[in-house]
Design a protein around this motif. Structure first.
Motif, short mmCIF file in Angstrom:
data_model
loop_
_atom_site.label_atom_id
_atom_site.label_comp_id
_atom_site.label_asym_id
_atom_site.label_seq_id
_atom_site.Cartn_x
_atom_site.Cartn_y
_atom_site.Cartn_z
N VAL A 160 0.86 -1.19 0.00
CA VAL A 160 0.00 0.00 0.00
C VAL A 160 0.89 1.23 0.00
O VAL A 160 1.83 1.33 0.80
CB VAL A 160 -0.92 0.05 1.24
N THR A 161 0.61 2.18 -0.89
CA THR A 161 1.33 3.45 -0.90
C THR A 161 0.52 4.49 -0.14
O THR A 161 -0.67 4.67 -0.40
CB THR A 161 1.58 3.94 -2.34
N VAL A 162 1.16 5.14 0.81
CA VAL A 162 0.52 6.17 1.63
C VAL A 162 1.16 7.50 1.28
O VAL A 162 2.39 7.61 1.20
CB VAL A 162 0.67 5.84 3.13
N HIS A 163 0.32 8.50 1.06
CA HIS A 163 0.78 9.82 0.62
C HIS A 163 0.68 10.83 1.76
O HIS A 163 -0.34 10.90 2.45
CB HIS A 163 -0.05 10.30 -0.57
N GLY A 164 1.72 11.63 1.92
CA GLY A 164 1.69 12.78 2.80
C GLY A 164 1.61 14.04 1.98
O GLY A 164 1.24 14.00 0.79
N ASP A 165 1.98 15.17 2.56
CA ASP A 165 1.98 16.42 1.80
C ASP A 165 3.07 16.40 0.74
O ASP A 165 2.88 16.86 -0.39
CB ASP A 165 2.20 17.60 2.74
N THR A 166 4.25 15.89 1.10
CA THR A 166 5.37 15.83 0.16
C THR A 166 5.94 14.42 0.04
O THR A 166 6.76 14.17 -0.84
CB THR A 166 6.51 16.76 0.62
N ALA A 167 5.54 13.53 0.93
CA ALA A 167 6.16 12.20 1.02
C ALA A 167 5.26 11.12 0.44
O ALA A 167 4.02 11.22 0.47
CB ALA A 167 6.47 11.87 2.48
N GLU A 168 5.90 10.09 -0.09
CA GLU A 168 5.23 8.85 -0.49
C GLU A 168 5.98 7.69 0.15
O GLU A 168 7.20 7.57 -0.02
CB GLU A 168 5.23 8.68 -2.01
N VAL A 169 5.25 6.87 0.88
CA VAL A 169 5.84 5.70 1.52
C VAL A 169 5.01 4.49 1.16
O VAL A 169 3.78 4.52 1.29
CB VAL A 169 5.89 5.86 3.06
#
Length: 250
Positions: free
Chosen positions: A109-118
């Motif tokens: 699963v890819t989780v998105h932040g304001d600038t980050a992708e993990v």
């Protein structure tokens, strides 16, 4: 870490004297060891902000733990149970360009932040990483915040407080923030977990002022103590999970 609410969360693993975060040898060390892989996207021209990457990694762990595939008879459930029955290890690697695109083809699963992708993946054996992930770099994962990080409202928002006396790389701190989120998750009741999930797992990661850290250390809130495999000494307290629901019970 307290287990007083275990009756509300039947899939909580053993804690306390046999905590998966303790550095001493314990029965769980005899079990096959697994690791939870996390990959952060770091493009040369647009790296994520450090705090956003830490928060996104913590949310990624919670997203995986709450995923239907990781529970009950789900396709990832056996791997998650095996991982939680042994030491709780997380390893953060970095990827960009084609490496990132290959990582996205693997189950996860890819989780998105304001600038980050993990991207978080189901646990794998310690010596059984998928080839696409095994070749990714783990060292040198460091990031900066472009400006001052605003204060977090701990009265309403779960805050994962970092130990102000430890110097951790961004990759190490991301793993520790994930540990803190997981400890908080284990202690929450079913309705509390649901409420957090509905919020999108809102949380903040901040370095605690030294006076605040001293107060938190005696609060009874969940504390992550590092096993000492990398960067810092065994038994070092790295994160305190300050969730409002847990604080209200102390």
């Amino acid at each position: 870490m307290s287990s007083q609410h275990a009756h509300d969360t039947p899939d909580v693993p053993a804690v306390g004297a046999d905590s998966p975060f303790r550095q001493e040898h314990a029965a769980r060390d005899e079990a096959p060891q697994f690791v939870l892989p996390l990959v952060v996207r770091i493009e040369k021209t647009a790296p994520p902000a450090r705090t956003d990457a830490l928060e996104t990694a913590a949310r990624a762990v919670l997203v995986l733990l709450s995923d239907e595939r990781a529970r009950g008879a789900g396709e990832w459930a056996a791997a998650v149970r095996d991982w939680q029955d042994a030491r709780i290890r997380k390893v953060v690697r970095r990827a960009r360009g084609a490496e990132w695109r290959k990582a996205e083809t693997l189950p996860g699963v890819t989780v998105h932040g304001d600038t980050a992708e993990v991207r978080v993946f189901p646990p794998v054996p310690l010596d059984g990483w998928p080839r696409e992930l095994a070749k990714l770099q783990v060292s040198g994962t460091d990031l900066d915040d472009p400006g001052p990080v605003p204060a977090a409202d701990a009265a309403e928002l779960p805050v994962l407080w970092l130990n102000p006396d430890l110097d951790m790389s961004a990759g190490k701190a991301m793993a520790q923030a994930g540990h803190g989120a997981q400890l908080a998750w284990w202690e929450l009741t079913g309705p509390e977990r649901t409420a957090w999930q509905v919020s999108g797992f809102r949380l903040a990661v901040r370095t605690a002022p030294r006076e605040r850290w001293a107060q938190l250390s005696g609060s009874g809130l969940p504390v992550v103590r590092d096993a000492g495999f990398t960067e810092i000494a065994p038994g070092s307290p790295t994160v305190i999970a300050d969730h409002p629901s847990l604080r209200a019970r102390r």
